[in-house]
Design a protein around this motif. Structure first.
Motif, mmCIF file in Angstrom:
data_model
loop_
_atom_site.group_PDB
_atom_site.id
_atom_site.type_symbol
_atom_site.label_atom_id
_atom_site.label_comp_id
_atom_site.label_asym_id
_atom_site.label_seq_id
_atom_site.Cartn_x
_atom_site.Cartn_y
_atom_site.Cartn_z
ATOM 1 N N THR A 65 0.874 -1.014 0.080
ATOM 2 C CA THR A 65 -0.090 0.049 0.102
ATOM 3 C C THR A 65 0.797 1.031 0.017
ATOM 4 O OG1 THR A 65 -0.821 -1.319 1.770
ATOM 5 C CG2 THR A 65 -2.023 0.656 1.100
ATOM 6 N N VAL A 66 0.469 2.192 -0.547
ATOM 7 C CA VAL A 66 1.033 3.777 -0.739
ATOM 8 C C VAL A 66 0.010 4.551 -0.189
ATOM 9 C CG1 VAL A 66 2.273 5.442 -2.047
ATOM 10 C CG2 VAL A 66 2.647 3.096 -2.444
ATOM 11 N N THR A 67 0.104 5.110 0.864
ATOM 12 C CA THR A 67 -0.835 6.099 1.404
ATOM 13 C C THR A 67 -0.548 7.472 0.798
ATOM 14 O OG1 THR A 67 0.527 6.481 3.218
ATOM 15 C CG2 THR A 67 -1.299 4.992 3.557
ATOM 16 N N ARG A 68 -1.471 8.347 1.066
ATOM 17 C CA ARG A 68 -1.189 9.619 0.591
ATOM 18 C C ARG A 68 -0.003 10.218 1.028
ATOM 19 N NH1 ARG A 68 -5.654 12.928 -0.590
ATOM 20 N NH2 ARG A 68 -4.095 14.395 -0.645
ATOM 21 N N LYS A 69 0.385 9.919 2.114
ATOM 22 C CA LYS A 69 1.431 10.923 2.691
ATOM 23 C C LYS A 69 2.698 9.842 2.178
ATOM 24 C CE LYS A 69 0.789 13.106 7.009
ATOM 25 N NZ LYS A 69 0.926 13.183 8.329
ATOM 26 N N MET A 70 2.874 8.681 1.961
ATOM 27 C CA MET A 70 3.696 7.799 1.629
ATOM 28 C C MET A 70 4.033 8.091 0.220
ATOM 29 S SD MET A 70 5.696 6.407 3.524
ATOM 30 C CE MET A 70 7.112 5.325 3.606
ATOM 31 N N ALA A 71 3.229 8.566 -0.537
ATOM 32 C CA ALA A 71 3.289 8.764 -1.884
ATOM 33 C C ALA A 71 4.322 9.942 -2.110
ATOM 34 C CB ALA A 71 2.069 9.280 -2.866
ATOM 35 N N CYS A 72 4.355 10.916 -1.367
ATOM 36 C CA CYS A 72 5.270 12.187 -1.241
ATOM 37 C C CYS A 72 6.709 11.446 -1.123
ATOM 38 C CB CYS A 72 4.861 12.919 -0.381
ATOM 39 S SG CYS A 72 6.049 14.154 0.000
ATOM 40 N N ALA A 73 6.675 10.625 -0.046
ATOM 41 C CA ALA A 73 8.313 9.914 0.330
ATOM 42 C C ALA A 73 8.683 9.359 -0.940
ATOM 43 C CB ALA A 73 7.962 9.106 1.597
ATOM 44 N N LEU A 74 7.674 8.477 -1.642
ATOM 45 C CA LEU A 74 8.063 7.613 -2.676
ATOM 46 C C LEU A 74 8.409 8.461 -3.701
ATOM 47 C CD1 LEU A 74 7.927 4.721 -3.855
ATOM 48 C CD2 LEU A 74 5.787 5.285 -4.607
ATOM 49 N N ASP A 130 -3.654 -2.735 -7.467
ATOM 50 C CA ASP A 130 -4.920 -1.763 -7.760
ATOM 51 C C ASP A 130 -5.698 -1.611 -6.164
ATOM 52 O OD1 ASP A 130 -6.731 -0.261 -9.204
ATOM 53 O OD2 ASP A 130 -7.662 -1.886 -10.138
ATOM 54 N N GLY A 131 -4.994 -1.414 -5.177
ATOM 55 C CA GLY A 131 -5.613 -1.124 -4.129
ATOM 56 C C GLY A 131 -5.673 -2.190 -3.087
ATOM 57 N N GLY A 132 -5.638 -3.510 -3.736
ATOM 58 C CA GLY A 132 -5.921 -4.710 -2.788
ATOM 59 C C GLY A 132 -7.266 -4.655 -1.685
ATOM 60 N N ILE A 133 -6.802 -4.680 -0.565
ATOM 61 C CA ILE A 133 -7.921 -4.695 0.312
ATOM 62 C C ILE A 133 -8.327 -3.174 0.926
ATOM 63 C CG2 ILE A 133 -7.566 -7.033 1.473
ATOM 64 C CD1 ILE A 133 -6.052 -5.651 3.603
ATOM 65 N N PHE A 134 -7.506 -2.413 0.526
ATOM 66 C CA PHE A 134 -8.033 -0.834 0.741
ATOM 67 C C PHE A 134 -8.471 -0.543 -0.741
ATOM 68 C CE2 PHE A 134 -4.215 -2.003 3.133
ATOM 69 C CZ PHE A 134 -4.723 -2.282 4.357
ATOM 70 N N TYR A 135 -9.079 -1.123 -1.536
ATOM 71 C CA TYR A 135 -9.543 -0.669 -3.008
ATOM 72 C C TYR A 135 -10.505 0.474 -2.952
ATOM 73 C CZ TYR A 135 -13.939 -2.900 -3.123
ATOM 74 O OH TYR A 135 -15.201 -3.174 -2.742
ATOM 75 N N ASN A 136 -11.112 0.706 -1.898
ATOM 76 C CA ASN A 136 -12.380 1.874 -1.638
ATOM 77 C C ASN A 136 -11.804 2.730 -0.773
ATOM 78 O OD1 ASN A 136 -14.242 1.902 -3.690
ATOM 79 N ND2 ASN A 136 -15.716 0.855 -2.534
ATOM 80 N N SER A 137 -10.414 3.206 -0.677
ATOM 81 C CA SER A 137 -10.228 4.086 0.489
ATOM 82 C C SER A 137 -9.783 5.523 0.115
ATOM 83 C CB SER A 137 -8.845 3.482 1.006
ATOM 84 O OG SER A 137 -8.276 4.278 2.011
ATOM 85 N N TYR A 138 -10.008 6.241 1.093
ATOM 86 C CA TYR A 138 -10.151 7.780 0.886
ATOM 87 C C TYR A 138 -8.532 7.942 1.070
ATOM 88 C CZ TYR A 138 -9.994 6.986 5.909
ATOM 89 O OH TYR A 138 -9.722 6.576 7.141
ATOM 90 N N ASN A 139 -7.681 7.049 1.354
ATOM 91 C CA ASN A 139 -6.253 7.610 1.764
ATOM 92 C C ASN A 139 -5.002 6.987 1.037
ATOM 93 O OD1 ASN A 139 -4.715 9.265 3.268
ATOM 94 N ND2 ASN A 139 -4.316 7.791 4.720
ATOM 95 N N ILE A 140 -5.576 6.258 0.134
ATOM 96 C CA ILE A 140 -4.418 5.577 -0.713
ATOM 97 C C ILE A 140 -4.384 6.062 -2.148
ATOM 98 C CG2 ILE A 140 -4.510 3.498 0.619
ATOM 99 C CD1 ILE A 140 -5.415 2.034 -1.976
ATOM 100 N N VAL A 141 -3.053 5.798 -2.726
ATOM 101 C CA VAL A 141 -2.745 6.197 -4.126
ATOM 102 C C VAL A 141 -2.187 4.917 -4.767
ATOM 103 C CG1 VAL A 141 -2.519 8.739 -3.703
ATOM 104 C CG2 VAL A 141 -0.676 7.130 -3.941
ATOM 105 N N ARG A 142 -2.261 4.946 -6.248
ATOM 106 C CA ARG A 142 -1.733 3.876 -7.073
ATOM 107 C C ARG A 142 -0.305 4.212 -7.288
ATOM 108 N NH1 ARG A 142 -6.155 2.533 -5.415
ATOM 109 N NH2 ARG A 142 -8.140 2.007 -6.343
ATOM 110 N N PRO A 143 0.592 3.342 -7.043
ATOM 111 C CA PRO A 143 2.044 3.639 -7.107
ATOM 112 C C PRO A 143 2.266 3.969 -8.655
ATOM 113 C CG PRO A 143 1.882 1.496 -6.312
ATOM 114 C CD PRO A 143 0.562 1.845 -6.158
ATOM 115 N N TRP A 144 1.362 3.320 -9.416
ATOM 116 C CA TRP A 144 1.858 3.464 -10.904
ATOM 117 C C TRP A 144 1.465 4.908 -11.244
ATOM 118 C CZ3 TRP A 144 -3.120 3.715 -12.506
ATOM 119 C CH2 TRP A 144 -4.265 2.638 -11.917
#
Ligand code: SF4
Lengths: 199, 163
Positions: free
Chosen positions: A91-100, A122-136
Motif C-alpha cells: 500500500t502507498v498512502t497519500r503521505k507515503m506517495a510523497c516520500a516515494l 489496484d488497491g488490494g484490500i484497501f481498494y475503496n479507501s480515501y487515503n491511498i494512491v496507486r503507485p503507478w
C-alpha cells in the motif's frame, strides 16, 4: 543450461563461468559498450529501503538466508543515491506517495521500479479507501507482483524478470547514451503528491 | 480474589472518589465505563489520576449518528498500582453531534492523551479545547478535513472490477 545459452536475454543465475564467458564474448565481438552496461546493471539491481507497508516482511524474507536474493546481485541499500531500483512494498498512502516520489527523484538514472502486492496493483484490500494512491500513478513501474503478500519466490522471480527486460530491450545502454528511457514515457503524477506538505 | 470482585471494588472506589460527578457507571469483566458531563471531564480525570490511574491507553470516539451524539471515551489504566492495573476504566462523555463538536482536552492531566486526541481530531473533527498542538497526525491535512471516520462520510465507490 548449455545449449540454450545463446537464447536472447537469458539470465545466467549464479553461474560465474557462464557469466564471465558471456562478458568475454561481448568484448571480443566488439559489441556496443551499451550491451556490457546492460549486462552489468542487470546483475547489480540495488533496491532502496523504502518499506511502505506489510509486504515489507516478505521483502525482508527474500533477502534472508533461506531465499537469498543476493545471489542475483541485488542488495537492499539505505541511501537513495546509491541505488538503482525501487521495490514498492504494498500500500502507498497519500503521505507515503510523497516520500516515494522524493526517493524516486533522488535516485540516479538508469533506475527501475517493481511494485509488489495487490495493494500496489489496484488497491488490494484497501481498494475503496480515501487515503491511498496507486503507485503507478506516482512513478513508472516495470514489473508488478500479484499476491497478498507475494511469496519471496515471487519477488525473486520479479528481479529475474527485470533483469530479462533490461537485457532484452537494451535499456541501460541507450538510456545513458540518449539521456532518456527508450521504451517508456516519463510518468509525472497528475497532482503533486507532496502538495499537502509544501502547503 | 476473583476478577469480578476486583472490578466491584474499583467501581466502589470510583463512586466514592468522584461522588456526584458520576452520571452513570457500567462494568463488565474488568472493564468499567464511567459517564460524566463534558464540563466535569477535567475534574473527574484529575480525581481518577489521584486514585492511581496514571496513563491513557486509548482515546476513542463513537459516532452515534441516529441519536445525534458523539461518545468520547478515554481508556485509562495504571502502571504503578498492581491492583488497578487489572482493570481498564473508560472515562466517557456524551456530546452533541455538530460539525465542530468541542470537548475539553485532558492533555493537562495525562500527557499520553496528546497524540491520541490528535488522531480523534483528524478522524472525527472533535475539537479538544486546550490541546497544545491540535494538528492532524496520520492523515494528510486535505484528507483530514473530510473527517473520514464520521458515519456521514461517503467513500467514492470504485467498483471491484475495472475495465
Ligand atoms: S498486498 Fe497484502 S501484504 Fe501487501 S501491503 Fe497489501 S495488504 Fe499488505
Amino acid at each position: 543450461m548449455p545449449g540454450s545459452q545463446k537464447a536472447k536475454g537469458r539470465v545466467y543465475v549464479g553461474n560465474v563461468d557462464v557469466a564471465a564467458k558471456r562478458a568475454r564474448e561481448i568484448l571480443m565481438k566488439k559489441a556496443k559498450v551499451g550491451k556490457l552496461v546492460d549486462w552489468a546493471t542487470a546483475f547489480s539491481l540495488w533496491p532502496v529501503h523504502l518499506t511502505t507497508s506489510c509486504c515489507g516482511c516478505e521483502f525482508a524474507a527474500t533477502w534472508s538466508p533461506r531465499f537469498d536474493a543476493e545471489r542475483y546481485g541485488a542488495l537492499p541499500w539505505v541511501g537513495a543515491r546509491q541505488t538503482n531500483m525501487i521495490l514498492i512494498e504494498g500500500t502507498v498512502t497519500r503521505k507515503m506517495a510523497c516520500a516515494l516520489r522524493v526517493t524516486w527523484e533522488q535516485m540516479p538514472y538508469p533506475k527501475f521500479a517493481i511494485a509488489m502486492g495487490a495493494c500496489a496493483l489496484d488497491g488490494g484490500i484497501f481498494y475503496n479507501s480515501y487515503n491511498i494512491v496507486r503507485p503507478w500513478e506516482v512513478i513508472p513501474v516495470d514489473v508488478f507482483i500479484p499476491g497478498c503478500p507475494p511469496r519471496p519466490e515471487a519477488v525473486a522471480r520479479a528481479i529475474l524478470e527485470l533483469q530479462r527486460i533490461i537485457r532484452e530491450k537494451d535499456l541501460v545502454g541507450s538510456w545513458i547514451a540518449e539521456g532518456k528511457r527508450p521504451d517508456k514515457p516519463i510518468v509525472k503524477p497528475k497532482e503533486d503528491p507532496c502538495a499537502w506538505w509544501r502547503g | 480474589m476473583s476478577n469480578s470482585n476486583i472490578t466491584q471494588e474499583v467501581v466502589e472506589r470510583i463512586k466514592s472518589t468522584l461522588g456526584d460527578l458520576v452520571k452513570g457507571i457500567e462494568e463488565h469483566k474488568g472493564f468499567v465505563t464511567v459517564y460524566v458531563d463534558p464540563e466535569n471531564l477535567v475534574k473527574a480525570a484529575s480525581l481518577l489520576k489521584s486514585m492511581g490511574f496514571d496513563h491513557v491507553k486509548s482515546v476513542t470516539v463513537v459516532d452515534r449518528i441516529k441519536e445525534k451524539v458523539f461518545h468520547v471515551g478515554y481508556h485509562v489504566s495504571s502502571f504503578s498500582d498492581p491492583e488497578l492495573a487489572k482493570v481498564v476504566v473508560e472515562l466517557a462523555t456524551i456530546i452533541s453531534r455538530e460539525d465542530d463538536a468541542k470537548v475539553p482536552s485532558l492533555t493537562g492531566v495525562w500527557t499520553s492523551a496528546e497524540f491520541q486526541e490528535r488522531e480523534a481530531y483528524e478522524f472525527f473533527g472533535i475539537i479538544f479545547e486546550g490541546h497544545p498542538d491540535l494538528r492532524p497526525i496520520l492523515l494528510a491535512p486535505d484528507v483530514a478535513e473530510k473527517r473520514p471516520l464520521r458515519k456521514d462520510f461517503v467513500v467514492k465507490e470504485e467498483g471491484i472490477y475495472r475495465e
